[in-house]
Write an enzyme that holds these catalytic residues in place. Structure first.
Site, mmCIF file in Angstrom:
data_model
loop_
_atom_site.group_PDB
_atom_site.id
_atom_site.type_symbol
_atom_site.label_atom_id
_atom_site.label_comp_id
_atom_site.label_asym_id
_atom_site.label_seq_id
_atom_site.Cartn_x
_atom_site.Cartn_y
_atom_site.Cartn_z
ATOM 1 C CG PHE A 116 2.818 -28.338 -8.473
ATOM 2 C CD1 PHE A 116 2.531 -29.694 -8.454
ATOM 3 C CD2 PHE A 116 1.899 -27.458 -7.911
ATOM 4 C CE1 PHE A 116 1.353 -30.174 -7.884
ATOM 5 C CE2 PHE A 116 0.718 -27.924 -7.341
ATOM 6 C CZ PHE A 116 0.447 -29.284 -7.320
ATOM 7 C CG ASP A 125 0.880 -22.891 -13.698
ATOM 8 O OD1 ASP A 125 0.211 -21.995 -13.122
ATOM 9 O OD2 ASP A 125 0.891 -24.077 -13.329
ATOM 10 C CE LYS A 181 -1.217 -21.974 -5.018
ATOM 11 N NZ LYS A 181 -0.396 -22.755 -5.906
HETATM 12 C C1 LIG Z 1 -0.892 -24.062 -6.658
HETATM 13 C C2 LIG Z 1 -0.499 -24.234 -8.080
HETATM 14 C C3 LIG Z 1 -1.355 -24.859 -9.012
HETATM 15 C C4 LIG Z 1 -2.633 -25.530 -8.598
HETATM 16 O O1 LIG Z 1 -3.593 -24.648 -8.114
HETATM 17 P P1 LIG Z 1 -4.754 -25.198 -7.145
HETATM 18 O O2 LIG Z 1 -5.655 -24.035 -6.936
HETATM 19 O O3 LIG Z 1 -4.066 -25.699 -5.915
HETATM 20 O O4 LIG Z 1 -5.423 -26.316 -7.880
HETATM 21 C C5 LIG Z 1 -0.988 -24.848 -10.336
HETATM 22 N N1 LIG Z 1 0.168 -24.287 -10.748
HETATM 23 C C6 LIG Z 1 1.023 -23.722 -9.888
HETATM 24 C C7 LIG Z 1 2.272 -23.079 -10.401
HETATM 25 C C8 LIG Z 1 0.730 -23.683 -8.524
HETATM 26 O O5 LIG Z 1 1.608 -23.157 -7.661
#
Ligand SMILES: *Cc1c(COP(=O)(O)O)cnc(C)c1O
Length: 435
Positions: free
Chosen positions: A154, A242, A270
């Site tokens: 994701f 990511d 995060k």
């Molecule tokens: C949460 C998440 C995102 C998106 O971040 P937001 O601050 O919610 O837009 C992207 N990549 C990963 C792996 C995530 O867990």
């Protein structure tokens, strides 16, 4: 404690049900991020009024041990005094200026210091903004369009990365949600996790969660990340990690340090905002300097590098010293053990994979999943029953079977004991629900 809260109107009903109904009349589905609506587990969400350490409190005054922790954005525990103080001090100096600040410089330097692949860092407002910027940057730098992603990973609500994946096969150009035009994912190839794809010279970048933490928690197989590095190098594609979840959670230097693989670009979010909205892209100097104003790839943001978010982020990183991670990993291991024991005692087939400080859940008799095809065989009905029994016993898990469990500095041994007690009953309840 209550004196510091923004006051709620006296006539506001202190009922989850009533507030949620009212929210649904003002906000689509009553929520500002889909998973919060409890669609996957059924029922009415608890509406949070405040939180402290490992606990959240709903508007009815119920207390829950919180394993959501803002989906990993919170790592020190809720309302940590150092974060609160940093935000308060920053707010008193103004909330946003539209000009460079020392705070954003210091946070960027700190990220750079901890993550050596990040020669340059650009701050923004969310993980989604970071991944969408990284897509544009990779394409602008390489002059190529193709983006490769992995099924079950994701990357936020970014059109080009919201592509549908097939079962165990590579699929190209299928929108993953309504509203994404075929054109937006025409260049997006979705391939199975934990297999190194054969790339070609059209590939701009491979985006990967170095530890997949949005399909339960799935570790990279030995050699997978190294294989991606080599394959990207072979065709001149960029490797993008990511690390929105793993960054500053798996260790001081994130997953790339843990596995010893150096990506060209990294996306963060995060943890680096200390619970405030933030995102960042970091990476190779030559790639990063392709961003405007130095290069031709546009990026801008009114609130980017926000003084409150950078103050909270710096305060969080200051407390995330190297010695914190073994402690968090021990707590993650104990959480997994507690849940494993509870399920085993109730005769409920389940595994709780641990990768460092991350814990996942899989309800089924199968082996620990290594890709999305396996991960999605988790028994969602069992999870629903387990989730609700845990909630009734005062422990909040994420309302979805594929989310990670987040432990932080607030989850002391006493809190883990509370989870153990709740889990014993919840596992029995889930077992009997499956009849
Ligand atoms: C949460 C998440 C995102 C998106 O971040 P937001 O601050 O919610 O837009 C992207 N990549 C990963 C792996 C995530 O867990």
């Amino acid at each position: 404690m209550n004196g510091q809260l923004p006051p709620l109107p006296h006539d506001l009903p202190r009922s989850n049900e009533e507030l949620f109904v009212r929210s649904c009349a003002a906000i689509p589905g009553g929520v500002n991020s889909s998973i919060r609506a409890f669609k996957a587990v059924g029922g009415t969400p608890y509406i949070v009024e405040r939180a402290e350490g490992a606990y959240v409190y709903d508007v009815e005054g119920r207390r829950y041990v919180d394993l959501v922790q803002s989906y990993g954005a919170v790592i020190l525990g809720h309302a940590h005094p150092a974060i609160t103080a940093a935000i308060t001090a920053a707010a008193a100096a103004g909330t946003s200026y539209g000009a460079p600040t020392p705070g954003e410089l210091l946070l960027a330097e700190e990220i750079r210091r901890r993550v050596p692949s990040c020669a340059r860092v650009r701050l923004m407002n969310s993980g989604t903004e970071a991944t969408s910027t990284a897509v544009r940057l990779a394409r602008g730098f390489t002059g190529r369009d193709r983006i490769v992603i992995f099924h079950g990973n994701f990357h936020g609500a970014t059109d080009a990365l919201l592509a549908a994946g097939g079962s165990g096969v590579a699929t190209l150009g299928l929108p993953g949600t309504a509203g994404v035009p075929a054109g937006a994912v025409a260049g997006t190839l979705v391939v199975p996790y934990n297999q190194v794809p054969v790339l070609d010279e059209q590939t701009a970048a491979v985006f990967v969660e170095p530890v997949a933490a949005n399909m339960g928690v799935v570790a990279p197989k030995d050699g997978f990340l190294q294989g991606l590095r080599a394959e990207c190098d072979r065709v001149g594609a960029l490797l993008v990690f990511d690390e929105v979840i793993t960054g500053f959670r798996l260790g001081v230097g994130g997953a790339q340090e843990h596995y010893g693989v150096r990506p060209d670009l990294t996306t963060f979010g995060k943890v680096i905002g200390g619970g405030l909205p933030i995102g960042a892209v970091g990476g190779r100097q030559d790639v990063m300097e392709t961003l405007s104003p130095l290069g031709p790839v546009f990026h801008a943001g009114t609130l980017a590098g926000n003084p409150l978010a950078t103050a909270a982020g710096r305060a969080a990183l200051e407390l995330l010293t190297p010695d914190v991670y073994p402690l968090l990993a021990a707590r993650a291991a104990r959480l997994a053990a507690v849940l494993t024991d509870a399920c085993a005692a109730a005769g409920l087939p389940a595994t709780f994979p641990v990768v460092g400080t991350l814990v996942g859940m899989y309800f089924g008799a199968g082996p620990v999943p290594t890709d999305f095809q396996q991960a999605k065989t988790t028994d969602e009905a069992i999870y629903r029953a387990f989730f609700h029994a845990m909630l009734a016993a005062g422990v909040a898990l994420a309302p979805g079977a594929y989310e990670a469990l987040f432990v932080g500095l607030g989850h002391t041994d006493a809190v883990l004991d509370e989870i153990a007690a709740a889990a014993a009953g919840a596992a029995r309840a889930a077992t009997s629900s499956s009849g």
